[in-house]
Design a protein around this motif. Sequence first.
Motif, PDB file in Angstrom:
ATOM      1  N   GLU A  62      -9.094  -0.994   3.401  1.00 53.05           N
ATOM      2  CA  GLU A  62      -8.900  -0.176   2.207  1.00 53.05           C
ATOM      3  C   GLU A  62      -9.451   1.233   2.405  1.00 53.05           C
ATOM      4  O   GLU A  62     -10.393   1.449   3.168  1.00 53.05           O
ATOM      5  CB  GLU A  62      -9.583  -0.836   1.012  1.00 53.05           C
ATOM      6  N   THR A  63      -8.873   2.179   1.687  1.00 54.72           N
ATOM      7  CA  THR A  63      -9.307   3.569   1.774  1.00 54.72           C
ATOM      8  C   THR A  63      -9.711   4.147   0.430  1.00 54.72           C
ATOM      9  O   THR A  63     -10.420   5.148   0.377  1.00 54.72           O
ATOM     10  CB  THR A  63      -8.196   4.452   2.369  1.00 54.72           C
ATOM     11  N   HIS A  88      -1.843  -2.281  -1.729  1.00 58.28           N
ATOM     12  CA  HIS A  88      -2.825  -1.601  -0.877  1.00 58.28           C
ATOM     13  C   HIS A  88      -3.714  -2.644  -0.200  1.00 58.28           C
ATOM     14  O   HIS A  88      -4.693  -3.113  -0.777  1.00 58.28           O
ATOM     15  CB  HIS A  88      -3.673  -0.647  -1.731  1.00 58.28           C
ATOM     16  N   TYR A  89      -3.358  -3.002   1.027  1.00 57.70           N
ATOM     17  CA  TYR A  89      -4.060  -4.063   1.750  1.00 57.70           C
ATOM     18  C   TYR A  89      -5.206  -3.503   2.598  1.00 57.70           C
ATOM     19  O   TYR A  89      -5.222  -2.317   2.931  1.00 57.70           O
ATOM     20  CB  TYR A  89      -3.074  -4.813   2.656  1.00 57.70           C
ATOM     21  N   PRO A  90      -6.169  -4.363   2.961  1.00 56.41           N
ATOM     22  CA  PRO A  90      -7.231  -3.935   3.874  1.00 56.41           C
ATOM     23  C   PRO A  90      -6.649  -3.522   5.229  1.00 56.41           C
ATOM     24  O   PRO A  90      -5.612  -4.070   5.626  1.00 56.41           O
ATOM     25  CB  PRO A  90      -8.100  -5.196   4.012  1.00 56.41           C
ATOM     26  N   PHE A 128     -14.162  -1.270  -3.412  1.00 59.94           N
ATOM     27  CA  PHE A 128     -12.781  -1.587  -3.077  1.00 59.94           C
ATOM     28  C   PHE A 128     -12.407  -2.944  -3.685  1.00 59.94           C
ATOM     29  O   PHE A 128     -13.215  -3.870  -3.731  1.00 59.94           O
ATOM     30  CB  PHE A 128     -12.580  -1.629  -1.564  1.00 59.94           C
ATOM     31  N   SER A 129     -11.155  -3.038  -4.115  1.00 57.80           N
ATOM     32  CA  SER A 129     -10.708  -4.218  -4.850  1.00 57.80           C
ATOM     33  C   SER A 129     -10.705  -5.481  -3.991  1.00 57.80           C
ATOM     34  O   SER A 129     -11.164  -6.550  -4.425  1.00 57.80           O
ATOM     35  CB  SER A 129      -9.310  -3.962  -5.420  1.00 57.80           C
ATOM     36  N   TRP A 130     -10.166  -5.408  -2.775  1.00 52.91           N
ATOM     37  CA  TRP A 130     -10.146  -6.577  -1.898  1.00 52.91           C
ATOM     38  C   TRP A 130     -11.569  -6.953  -1.497  1.00 52.91           C
ATOM     39  O   TRP A 130     -11.907  -8.132  -1.383  1.00 52.91           O
ATOM     40  CB  TRP A 130      -9.318  -6.307  -0.645  1.00 52.91           C
ATOM     41  N   ASN A 131     -12.411  -5.950  -1.270  1.00 55.28           N
ATOM     42  CA  ASN A 131     -13.792  -6.186  -0.900  1.00 55.28           C
ATOM     43  C   ASN A 131     -14.504  -7.001  -1.976  1.00 55.28           C
ATOM     44  O   ASN A 131     -15.225  -7.962  -1.683  1.00 55.28           O
ATOM     45  CB  ASN A 131     -14.489  -4.837  -0.686  1.00 55.28           C
ATOM     46  N   TRP A 161      -2.510  -3.351  -7.755  1.00 54.93           N
ATOM     47  CA  TRP A 161      -3.030  -2.460  -6.718  1.00 54.93           C
ATOM     48  C   TRP A 161      -3.224  -3.207  -5.407  1.00 54.93           C
ATOM     49  O   TRP A 161      -2.841  -2.714  -4.345  1.00 54.93           O
ATOM     50  CB  TRP A 161      -4.351  -1.844  -7.179  1.00 54.93           C
ATOM     51  N   ARG A 162      -3.810  -4.399  -5.479  1.00 52.15           N
ATOM     52  CA  ARG A 162      -4.031  -5.171  -4.250  1.00 52.15           C
ATOM     53  C   ARG A 162      -2.711  -5.539  -3.576  1.00 52.15           C
ATOM     54  O   ARG A 162      -2.631  -5.593  -2.349  1.00 52.15           O
ATOM     55  CB  ARG A 162      -4.842  -6.433  -4.550  1.00 52.15           C
ATOM     56  N   SER A 172      -9.521   3.168  -4.272  1.00 51.77           N
ATOM     57  CA  SER A 172      -9.339   2.134  -5.286  1.00 51.77           C
ATOM     58  C   SER A 172      -8.753   2.726  -6.559  1.00 51.77           C
ATOM     59  O   SER A 172      -9.125   3.831  -6.974  1.00 51.77           O
ATOM     60  CB  SER A 172     -10.682   1.470  -5.610  1.00 51.77           C
TER      61      SER A 172
END
Length: 393
Positions: free
Chosen positions: A149-150, A145-147, A45-48, A141-142, A152
């Motif tokens: 996350e589901t 699509h915020y945490p 996941f991008s935020w991860n 994308w971030r 990517s």
Amino acid sequence: MAELQHENVKIINISAIKGKGLFARKNLKKGETIFEEKPLVSAQFSWNELYKYLACEYCLKSLETSENMVRRLTNNAEITLPYPECCDQDVTQFVNCPQCQIPYCSTECLDLALSQYHQVLCKGQSQEDEAHPLNRLLETWRSFHYPPETTSIMLIAKMIAMVKQAQDKGNIISLFSGFVKATLNEQEHIAHKLLGKQFQVQREVLRQQLRETLFEEAVQEWFTPEGFNSLLALIGTNGQGIGSSSFSHWVKNTEKLCLGDAEKKQLDELITQLYDQLDEVSGEFLDCEGSALYLLQSSCNHSCSPNAEVTFPNGNHTLAMVALQDISPEEEITISYLSCCDLTRSRHSRQKILKENYLFTCTCEKCLSEADDASVTSEEDIDSDEMDEEDTM
């Protein structure tokens, strides 16, 4: 999708409405590993990744020692874990792409990434350059699509890169085309679910950036508005979540130690204290998280009383399907799309979650047996509905 051959299971088309299902070929015992499966594609996941959850770019294995991970997640650099032999991270095996320095847990994973997609996606010396097209795509994308996350956008980017690098492009395309396709209305719903209130504008921005960055003539239909919507629906409904944690593996390995009662009690108390600190500082975000597309697993239908479950025993993206009870030949293998907590909710609440996220009405044995129950909504759903109403005011 080409028919997959496995000694324990087979894929059968059940009906036009229900689609495919996974069925046992022979007797399977409770606790038995039905099959292990590597994904067709996976992505962190991008935020991860942005928040420094260090994972192998290919297999998503955690790249921190268990001690370093728990120190970071508790903001306590003084923590020392006993029994260091229970940490199975071999940092001497970690390598980086020589061009972009993206980390991998082994030379094997680096070689697999390079052979499948990374030659296309490697950013070279521009890895940290915010203006690089892939970095701009991830930032967009971030922002949509915020945490928590589901999925990517990198799943789609890797799918395209795999087609670009493949010698037999048709074979790769056919593998992806075999995943269940949603109707146009369902695709709209999924895109809305992933991208929020302004999904139509957000979707078009992402589509244009993806086209400018990775256009591939062999799958040019993927870059049309309809095709991109279909890709979002594919990763939204078929993506299997993955979580890896070197700390949780350390905990699991300590269970195998031969300890006296006093030592065992002291260790249990320490682990409980650590989890309390982790919960206080990092909450539910404890793992390196991502999602992947699996050919066998994606054929498993949901049940609110499943006879199998998905596990990740190796701490990476290799999935193991484990039997929760004895399974007979020709019996359908089912898993739960819901969390353990959600499974305890009322039939009405379970149906609501499944309809909202997976676009079907569950007719499993448990739901049918509770068909005459009152349509009572679990308290958690009532609270959630009230919060949603406040957000729209």
